[in-house]
Design an enzyme around this catalytic site. Structure first.
Site, PDB file in Angstrom:
ATOM      1  N   ALA A  63       4.190   7.404 -13.713  1.00  0.00           N
ATOM      2  CA  ALA A  63       5.119   6.216 -13.925  1.00  0.00           C
ATOM      3  C   ALA A  63       5.332   5.400 -13.132  1.00  0.00           C
ATOM      4  O   ALA A  63       5.271   3.887 -13.260  1.00  0.00           O
ATOM      5  CB  ALA A  63       6.417   6.779 -14.299  1.00  0.00           C
ATOM      6  N   SER A  64       5.231   5.798 -11.805  1.00  0.00           N
ATOM      7  CA  SER A  64       5.460   4.826 -10.583  1.00  0.00           C
ATOM      8  C   SER A  64       4.517   3.786 -10.479  1.00  0.00           C
ATOM      9  O   SER A  64       4.670   2.633 -10.285  1.00  0.00           O
ATOM     10  CB  SER A  64       5.863   5.269  -9.391  1.00  0.00           C
ATOM     11  OG  SER A  64       4.575   6.235  -8.925  1.00  0.00           O
ATOM     12  N   LYS A  65       3.177   4.405 -10.796  1.00  0.00           N
ATOM     13  CA  LYS A  65       2.106   3.342 -10.713  1.00  0.00           C
ATOM     14  C   LYS A  65       1.768   2.480 -11.668  1.00  0.00           C
ATOM     15  O   LYS A  65       1.468   1.359 -11.563  1.00  0.00           O
ATOM     16  CB  LYS A  65       0.777   4.238 -10.295  1.00  0.00           C
ATOM     17  CG  LYS A  65       0.706   4.920  -9.031  1.00  0.00           C
ATOM     18  CD  LYS A  65       0.824   3.860  -7.910  1.00  0.00           C
ATOM     19  CE  LYS A  65       0.575   4.490  -6.525  1.00  0.00           C
ATOM     20  NZ  LYS A  65       0.941   3.353  -5.618  1.00  0.00           N
ATOM     21  N   ILE A 109      -9.532   9.021  -3.686  1.00  0.00           N
ATOM     22  CA  ILE A 109      -9.995   8.759  -2.578  1.00  0.00           C
ATOM     23  C   ILE A 109      -9.667   9.817  -1.442  1.00  0.00           C
ATOM     24  O   ILE A 109      -8.443  10.240  -1.265  1.00  0.00           O
ATOM     25  CB  ILE A 109      -9.711   7.345  -1.811  1.00  0.00           C
ATOM     26  CG1 ILE A 109      -9.464   6.274  -2.996  1.00  0.00           C
ATOM     27  CG2 ILE A 109      -9.992   6.809  -0.579  1.00  0.00           C
ATOM     28  CD1 ILE A 109     -10.807   5.940  -3.567  1.00  0.00           C
ATOM     29  N   ASN A 162       0.824  -1.367  -0.185  1.00  0.00           N
ATOM     30  CA  ASN A 162       0.047  -0.126   0.082  1.00  0.00           C
ATOM     31  C   ASN A 162       0.900   1.273   0.046  1.00  0.00           C
ATOM     32  O   ASN A 162       0.230   2.203  -0.343  1.00  0.00           O
ATOM     33  CB  ASN A 162      -0.687   0.030   1.317  1.00  0.00           C
ATOM     34  CG  ASN A 162      -1.693   1.308   1.246  1.00  0.00           C
ATOM     35  OD1 ASN A 162      -2.690   1.575   0.580  1.00  0.00           O
ATOM     36  ND2 ASN A 162      -1.461   2.127   2.219  1.00  0.00           N
ATOM     37  N   SER A 170      -3.069   2.905  -9.529  1.00  0.00           N
ATOM     38  CA  SER A 170      -3.969   4.159  -9.328  1.00  0.00           C
ATOM     39  C   SER A 170      -4.640   4.280 -10.713  1.00  0.00           C
ATOM     40  O   SER A 170      -3.892   3.877 -11.693  1.00  0.00           O
ATOM     41  CB  SER A 170      -3.074   5.247  -9.187  1.00  0.00           C
ATOM     42  OG  SER A 170      -3.649   6.402  -9.332  1.00  0.00           O
ATOM     43  N   TYR A 204       4.722  10.275 -10.270  1.00  0.00           N
ATOM     44  CA  TYR A 204       3.750   9.230  -9.759  1.00  0.00           C
ATOM     45  C   TYR A 204       3.118   8.382 -10.598  1.00  0.00           C
ATOM     46  O   TYR A 204       2.854   7.392 -10.464  1.00  0.00           O
ATOM     47  CB  TYR A 204       2.830  10.287  -8.923  1.00  0.00           C
ATOM     48  CG  TYR A 204       1.749   9.283  -8.121  1.00  0.00           C
ATOM     49  CD1 TYR A 204       2.036   8.679  -7.040  1.00  0.00           C
ATOM     50  CD2 TYR A 204       0.459   9.508  -8.557  1.00  0.00           C
ATOM     51  CE1 TYR A 204       0.903   8.061  -6.374  1.00  0.00           C
ATOM     52  CE2 TYR A 204      -0.632   8.705  -7.960  1.00  0.00           C
ATOM     53  CZ  TYR A 204      -0.144   8.142  -6.726  1.00  0.00           C
ATOM     54  OH  TYR A 204      -1.395   7.298  -6.184  1.00  0.00           O
TER      55      TYR A 204
HETATM   56  N1  NAD Z   1      -5.801   8.510  -1.825  1.00  0.00           N
HETATM   57  C1  NAD Z   1      -6.027   8.015  -3.165  1.00  0.00           C
HETATM   58  O1  NAD Z   1      -6.679   8.923  -3.822  1.00  0.00           O
HETATM   59  C2  NAD Z   1      -5.391   7.113  -3.764  1.00  0.00           C
HETATM   60  C3  NAD Z   1      -5.565   7.068  -5.113  1.00  0.00           C
HETATM   61  C4  NAD Z   1      -4.991   5.972  -5.967  1.00  0.00           C
HETATM   62  C5  NAD Z   1      -4.100   5.321  -5.457  1.00  0.00           C
HETATM   63  N2  NAD Z   1      -3.541   5.702  -4.126  1.00  0.00           N
HETATM   64  C6  NAD Z   1      -2.752   4.796  -3.593  1.00  0.00           C
HETATM   65  O2  NAD Z   1      -3.067   4.193  -2.521  1.00  0.00           O
HETATM   66  C7  NAD Z   1      -2.087   3.931  -1.502  1.00  0.00           C
HETATM   67  C8  NAD Z   1      -2.461   4.485   0.005  1.00  0.00           C
HETATM   68  O3  NAD Z   1      -2.712   5.969  -0.264  1.00  0.00           O
HETATM   69  P1  NAD Z   1      -3.145   6.844   0.894  1.00  0.00           P
HETATM   70  O4  NAD Z   1      -3.697   8.284   0.154  1.00  0.00           O
HETATM   71  O5  NAD Z   1      -4.217   6.085   1.676  1.00  0.00           O
HETATM   72  O6  NAD Z   1      -1.862   7.100   1.420  1.00  0.00           O
HETATM   73  P2  NAD Z   1      -1.547   8.376   2.662  1.00  0.00           P
HETATM   74  O7  NAD Z   1      -0.673   9.452   2.256  1.00  0.00           O
HETATM   75  O8  NAD Z   1      -2.800   8.547   3.627  1.00  0.00           O
HETATM   76  O9  NAD Z   1      -0.220   7.695   3.623  1.00  0.00           O
HETATM   77  C9  NAD Z   1      -0.514   6.550   4.377  1.00  0.00           C
HETATM   78  C10 NAD Z   1       0.542   6.213   5.295  1.00  0.00           C
HETATM   79  O10 NAD Z   1       1.777   6.062   4.834  1.00  0.00           O
HETATM   80  C11 NAD Z   1       2.509   6.398   5.805  1.00  0.00           C
HETATM   81  N3  NAD Z   1       4.145   6.350   5.368  1.00  0.00           N
HETATM   82  C12 NAD Z   1       4.513   7.404   4.629  1.00  0.00           C
HETATM   83  N4  NAD Z   1       5.879   7.075   4.309  1.00  0.00           N
HETATM   84  C13 NAD Z   1       6.216   6.015   4.940  1.00  0.00           C
HETATM   85  C14 NAD Z   1       7.402   5.213   5.059  1.00  0.00           C
HETATM   86  N5  NAD Z   1       8.646   5.777   4.648  1.00  0.00           N
HETATM   87  N6  NAD Z   1       7.505   4.037   5.834  1.00  0.00           N
HETATM   88  C15 NAD Z   1       6.134   3.697   6.692  1.00  0.00           C
HETATM   89  N7  NAD Z   1       5.065   4.520   6.468  1.00  0.00           N
HETATM   90  C16 NAD Z   1       5.191   5.498   5.713  1.00  0.00           C
HETATM   91  C17 NAD Z   1       2.235   7.347   6.372  1.00  0.00           C
HETATM   92  O11 NAD Z   1       2.676   7.632   7.923  1.00  0.00           O
HETATM   93  C18 NAD Z   1       0.779   7.338   6.298  1.00  0.00           C
HETATM   94  O12 NAD Z   1       0.222   6.965   7.592  1.00  0.00           O
HETATM   95  C19 NAD Z   1      -0.689   4.808  -2.354  1.00  0.00           C
HETATM   96  O13 NAD Z   1       0.131   3.711  -2.885  1.00  0.00           O
HETATM   97  C20 NAD Z   1      -1.252   5.511  -3.101  1.00  0.00           C
HETATM   98  O14 NAD Z   1      -0.494   5.830  -4.045  1.00  0.00           O
HETATM   99  C21 NAD Z   1      -4.244   6.364  -3.168  1.00  0.00           C
END
Ligand code: NAD
Length: 265
Positions: free
Chosen positions: A168-170, A199, A98, A152, A166
């Site tokens: 490209a990474s996804k 989200i 995640n 994503s 971002y």
């Molecule tokens: N939120 C969205 O809209 C969305 C959409 C598509 C994909 N995603 C993907 O879903 C995943 C979760 O996204 P999110 O928005 O819930 O994330 P978020 O930014 O809310 O972060 C979640 C957690 O990551 C922890 N974190 C950050 N760096 C860290 C590290 N080096 N080591 C350990 N913990 C660390 C933070 O403390 C935080 O609690 C990600 O891969 C994101 O790219 C999110």
């Protein structure tokens, strides 16, 4: 059944799941969902306050969530944390990769530095690769595993508010999924990618409010056929499907979960 009344299924009794960077946001939603379905869920995060908060919520609800402090930017810390998990819980049935985010780097490619590129790749790709590398031998020994990678909508169609690094990474995580699915399917291990649209976690809420006008935000919402943004619970439900034993014939798949938004861009 209402939206706040999740399915009573308990598909995860006896299963151990690892969800990375999951003390908040999407990961937290997935952790609560799997734990409510009977899993023991190990949650890694680097934010101790958020871990304590999740631990408190889990205790209050009687859920088996084990919050562990790990800074995933240290590859040695990842390997050590997997060893510690095995020592304590004896198995890893489910891995949800995640960790990820755009780290608030610039939206426009030419405004991104090389360091912006490297940092975003490190979080979204390298940390997930290292975790997968450490976990797979344990899944292979058990002849069973479910890996769910967080892609994503950005990695599928480009992003309205996060930049090329971002995106490209996804895309890389989606491609990584395909090869892991092929190579480890014969060992009883599946690997799939979930691709959420926006989200409204605190991170995304702050990005949207900085980078989009209220009018642009209203227009974005208009482009989502179900008429709302997604929630961590929406993603938790999809994780619970892909990571379940009964989803054993779903392998190498990409699941778009965006309310139908991808049809209107
Ligand atoms: N939120 C969205 O809209 C969305 C959409 C598509 C994909 N995603 C993907 O879903 C995943 C979760 O996204 P999110 O928005 O819930 O994330 P978020 O930014 O809310 O972060 C979640 C957690 O990551 C922890 N974190 C950050 N760096 C860290 C590290 N080096 N080591 C350990 N913990 C660390 C933070 O403390 C935080 O609690 C990600 O891969 C994101 O790219 C999110």
């Amino acid at each position: 059944m209402t939206r706040s009344d999740p399915a009573p299924a308990r598909r995860y009794t006896g299963r151990v799941a690892l969800i990375t960077a999951a003390a908040s946001g999407i990961g937290r939603g997935a952790a609560l969902r799997l734990a409510r379905e009977g899993a023991t869920v190990v949650v890694w995060d680097r934010d101790q306050t958020l871990l304590d908060d999740l631990g408190g919520e889990a205790r209050a609800e009687g859920l088996a969530i084990d919050p562990v402090s790990v800074d995933m930017m240290q590859s040695a810390a990842i390997a050590a944390a997997v060893q510690a998990l095995i020592a304590q819980h004896g198995r890893i049935d489910v891995l949800v990769n995640n960790i990820g985010g755009s780290l608030h780097t610039a939206f426009r490619f030419l405004e991104q530095s090389e360091e912006d590129w490297d940092r975003v790749m490190a979080v979204n790709v390298t940390a997930c690769v290292q975790t997968t590398r450490a976990v797979l031998p344990h899944m292979m020994a058990a002849g069973y595993g479910r890996i769910v990678n967080l892609g994503s909508k950005a990695g599928r169609f480009g992003s309205l508010f996060a930049g090329a690094n971002y995106v490209a990474s996804k895309g890389a995580m989606q491609a990584f999924t395909l090869q892991i699915a092929q190579e480890f399917g014969p060992h009883g291990i599946t690997c799939n990618t979930l691709c959420p649209g926006a989200i409204l976690t605190p991170r995304v809420e702050s990005l949207l409010s900085q980078r989009k006008t209220p009018e642009e935000r209203a227009q974005m919402l208009d482009g989502i056929p179900v008429g709302r943004h997604g929630t961590p619970e929406d993603i938790g439900a999809a994780v619970a499907f892909l990571a379940a034993e009964e989803a054993g014939f779903v392998n190498g798949a990409t699941l778009d979960i965006n309310g139908g938004q991808s049809m209107s861009i």
